[in-house]
Design an enzyme around this catalytic site. Structure first.
Site, short mmCIF file in Angstrom:
data_model
loop_
_atom_site.label_atom_id
_atom_site.label_comp_id
_atom_site.label_asym_id
_atom_site.label_seq_id
_atom_site.Cartn_x
_atom_site.Cartn_y
_atom_site.Cartn_z
CE LYS A 91 44.93 50.85 37.90
NZ LYS A 91 45.18 51.33 36.56
C1 LIG Z 1 44.67 52.31 35.45
C2 LIG Z 1 43.84 51.84 34.33
C3 LIG Z 1 44.20 52.05 32.98
C4 LIG Z 1 45.33 52.92 32.56
O1 LIG Z 1 46.54 52.57 33.13
P1 LIG Z 1 47.78 53.56 33.07
O2 LIG Z 1 48.95 52.65 33.32
O3 LIG Z 1 47.56 54.55 34.16
O4 LIG Z 1 47.81 54.19 31.74
C5 LIG Z 1 43.42 51.47 32.00
N1 LIG Z 1 42.34 50.76 32.29
C6 LIG Z 1 41.93 50.56 33.56
C7 LIG Z 1 40.72 49.73 33.83
C8 LIG Z 1 42.67 51.11 34.61
O5 LIG Z 1 42.25 50.95 35.88
#
Ligand SMILES: *Cc1c(COP(=O)(O)O)cnc(C)c1O
Length: 394
Positions: free
Chosen positions: A188
């Site tokens: 991210k």
């Molecule tokens: C990555 C992601 C999540 C979950 O995030 P984590 O921190 O890995 O639990 C939820 N929603 C979307 C759209 C994502 O891309």
């Protein structure tokens, strides 16, 4: 292999984590509230509640918004499974709203239609989870107005979108959701290894999420139900979880937040460069609607029907050439778990059409122009039909 995403951790980021290792607190110390304050301040939101990951934050937010067994949560099929699973953890039902094929985000038209039908048969959702796909904010003004008129709470899944803006305001601070959740997974925009945060303007929701994150336990004297036994007193008031972020992670997050603007600028510059270099190829480049900026978590192209090979063949050919492309997303409702709940292929045609043609190209701050030129060169090689015809004629 050039990956599709990669974290950018600097020596000074590392130094801040090491400092925590030498301090008195590895968890439940001062770094977590400082990180929460930094993210809330960035957004212009009243409160930030850090979680061990965004999935836990979505779970905590649904609990705080009052989602209960048998009630409903709606989200989009074009997302990671966590956007829907958060309802299932609470025994609630999940349904989906189809997407706008051009942006990959929730379709306001589909939402309006589905809400009207649900109001007629008494099956309105408690919570709606729009997903800011690839880092582009959804049509939040329209979504918030519709949700308000039907009494539905809005939980924005902004896992992709820290650093994006909507009508000039940072996502999470635009005042159009009850809660907004960010992810700090390494692919991210900003990372803490694993980590997530929920931001809200509602102090009551923030307090409920903070309690849920820590076993359902309250400690502040003014939050206790009865008179304290003594200064050691705490009360478990409901069933919560251990969903805490550590101070090590928060220190990394604080250091990364100071670099957020430069991360997003770099991603945007690379995205603009892809736009220029891919023009003329049989693919649909990402579209960002007016009035918003993307954080450019992903650069998703959609392969045109006129392309000389299909998406699966293109995926395999690029991987074979060392280009780590990805596909976002396999529609959630087509996963075996959700099919066993009654969903089927064909239920959400736009999300399925998006899935069949989408390809995420490498995009991350450390991607060099030379690496990007390599990716682009392979795409021209594989997709440029006139060039291939000319080569065949020779
Ligand atoms: C990555 C992601 C999540 C979950 O995030 P984590 O921190 O890995 O639990 C939820 N929603 C979307 C759209 C994502 O891309």
């Amino acid at each position: 292999m050039i990956p599709y995403g990669r974290q950018d951790v600097s020596e000074s980021d590392i130094a801040e984590v090491v400092e925590v290792l030498r301090s008195d607190f590895l968890t439940q110390g001062p770094a977590v509230p400082r990180f929460e304050a930094a993210v809330a301040a960035h957004c212009g939101a009243g409160h930030g509640v850090a979680f061990s990951n965004a999935t836990a934050a979505l779970h905590g937010a649904c609990h705080a918004l009052g989602l209960r067994p048998g009630e409903r949560l709606w989200t989009v099929p074009n997302s990671f499974v966590a956007s829907a699973n958060c309802a299932r953890y609470l025994g609630a039902e999940v349904d989906f709203v189809d997407i706008d094929l051009e942006t990959g985000c929730l379709s306001v038209a589909a939402l309006a239609e589905k809400l009207a039908a649900a109001a007629r048969d008494g099956s309105l959702p408690k919570v709606l989870v729009p997903v800011h796909f690839a880092g582009q904010p959804c049509d939040m003004a329209e979504i918030a107005a519709l949700a308000r008129s039907y009494g539905v709470r809005v939980l924005a899944d902004a896992a992709h979108a820290i650093g994006a803006t909507y009508e000039g305001l940072p996502v999470g601070g635009e005042g159009l959701s009850d809660v907004t959740v960010f992810s700090f997974h390494p692919v991210k925009i900003v990372t803490t290894g694993e980590g997530g945060m929920a931001v809200t303007n509602d102090p009551e929701l923030a307090a409920r999420m903070a309690r849920f994150r820590s076993h359902g336990i309250a400690r502040a004297p003014d939050e206790l139900e009865g008179p304290p036994d003594g200064p050691w007193s705490y009360e478990q008031q409901e069933l919560g979880y251990n969903y805490r972020l550590t101070d090590l992670q928060a220190a990394l997050g604080l250091a990364q937040m100071r670099r957020l603007e430069s991360f997003v600028e770099r991603r945007a510059a690379l995205a603009a460069r892809y736009d220029r270099l891919l023009a003329g190829l049989p693919l649909q480049r990402p579209l960002v609607r007016p009035g918003r900026t993307s954080s450019w978590h992903l650069y998703v192209v959609r392969l045109a029907e006129t392309a000389p090979l299909d998406r699966a063949a293109l995926f395999r050919a690029l991987r074979a050439r060392g280009v780590g492309v990805q596909v976002h997303y396999i529609p959630i409702h087509t996963q075996p778990y959700y099919r066993r709940l009654g969903f089927a292929w064909g239920d959400f045609p736009a999300a399925e059409a998006h899935y069949r043609t989408a390809l995420s190209l490498p995009l991350f701050p450390g991607l060099t122009e030379a690496q990007q030129d390599t990716v682009v060169g392979h795409l021209h090689d594989l997709l440029d039909v006139p060039r291939q015809r000319a080569a065949g004629a020779r």
